[in-house]
Scaffold this motif. Structure first.
Motif, short mmCIF file in Angstrom:
data_model
loop_
_atom_site.label_atom_id
_atom_site.label_comp_id
_atom_site.label_asym_id
_atom_site.label_seq_id
_atom_site.Cartn_x
_atom_site.Cartn_y
_atom_site.Cartn_z
N CYS A 153 28.45 22.48 2.46
CA CYS A 153 29.43 22.30 3.54
C CYS A 153 29.93 23.67 3.99
O CYS A 153 30.32 24.49 3.15
CB CYS A 153 30.60 21.46 3.03
SG CYS A 153 31.96 21.35 4.20
N CYS A 184 33.79 24.12 2.87
CA CYS A 184 34.30 24.22 1.49
C CYS A 184 33.22 24.53 0.47
O CYS A 184 33.51 24.55 -0.73
CB CYS A 184 34.99 22.92 1.11
SG CYS A 184 33.85 21.54 0.88
N CYS A 231 32.44 15.43 4.98
CA CYS A 231 32.44 16.00 3.63
C CYS A 231 33.57 15.37 2.83
O CYS A 231 34.71 15.31 3.29
CB CYS A 231 32.63 17.51 3.74
SG CYS A 231 32.95 18.32 2.16
N CYS A 248 36.42 18.30 2.03
CA CYS A 248 37.28 18.93 3.04
C CYS A 248 37.35 18.13 4.33
O CYS A 248 38.00 18.58 5.28
CB CYS A 248 36.85 20.37 3.31
SG CYS A 248 35.36 20.51 4.33
N ALA A 305 35.24 17.68 6.60
CA ALA A 305 34.52 18.25 7.74
C ALA A 305 33.60 17.19 8.34
O ALA A 305 32.89 16.49 7.62
CB ALA A 305 33.68 19.44 7.28
ZN ZN Z 1 33.56 20.38 2.88
#
Ligand code: ZN
Length: 193
Positions: free
Chosen positions: A102, A105, A151, A154, A156
């Motif tokens: 990712c 993160c 994700c 985080c 995302a």
């Molecule tokens: Zn992430």
């Protein structure tokens, strides 16, 4: 003799009390079950929780912090749900062996061994490295019913998953290159490039 009988009765009484505690403790143990499943379901589906389903602490940043740590395109895709132009991303034709991570993160998301040429114009994989690495969200934007993938650590935005992928899963994780980093196989224990 009477005293002895009373003492025996008391002892037996205490003994049965102790025995009674066992099923009580067992009952309270089994009562815990629903609480566990509630917790894991909350972790698996709710954004804003502090831990991922595997117990890792979630990565949280303010808008400004994300803007500072990402390029404009990475921010637009991962934090605003944007989509990069097809056939344009840096990992679309990428074939090196390693782990896709990712960009927000560094969580490990996809193994190069599950990447395949889907013809869509975006990096495509038939499964994530771990079922808990990504989280699915129903997405009804743009008049379509799709399953968004984010994700787990985080939140995302990564892309979407479709059911037209190859065996063995039949799934196509269609992911934006802008959401990804990459760690080559021989550098997996080192810092991401
Ligand atoms: Zn992430």
């Amino acid at each position: 003799m009477l005293k002895l009988l009373i003492a025996m009765t008391l002892l037996l009484g205490t003994g049965s009390l102790l025995l009674n505690m066992l099923p009580v403790a067992h009952k309270s143990g089994s009562r815990r079950q629903p609480i566990f499943s509630l917790v894991s379901r909350a972790h698996a589906t709710e954004p804003g929780k502090t831990a991922t389903p595997t117990g890792e602490e979630k990565v949280k940043k303010t808008k400004d912090e994300w803007k500072r740590s990402l390029t404009a395109e990475q921010y637009n895709v991962t934090r605003c749900g944007g989509t990069e132009a097809p056939f344009s991303g840096k990992y679309y034709k990428h074939k090196e062996a390693g782990i896709y991570t990712c960009v927000g993160c560094d969580a490990e998301l996809f193994d190069s061994g599950t990447k395949y040429e889907s013809g869509s114009g975006w990096p495509s994989y038939w499964q994530p490295v771990d079922k808990y690495a990504v989280r699915e969200i129903n997405d009804i934007s743009y008049g379509m019913v799709r399953t968004e993938i984010v994700c787990s650590r985080c939140e995302a935005h990564l892309g979407h998953v479709f059911k037209d992928g190859p065996k063995p899963t039949g799934l196509r994780y269609c992911i934006n290159s802008a959401s990804l980093g990459f760690v080559p196989e021989n550098e997996e224990n080192q810092q991401e490039k």
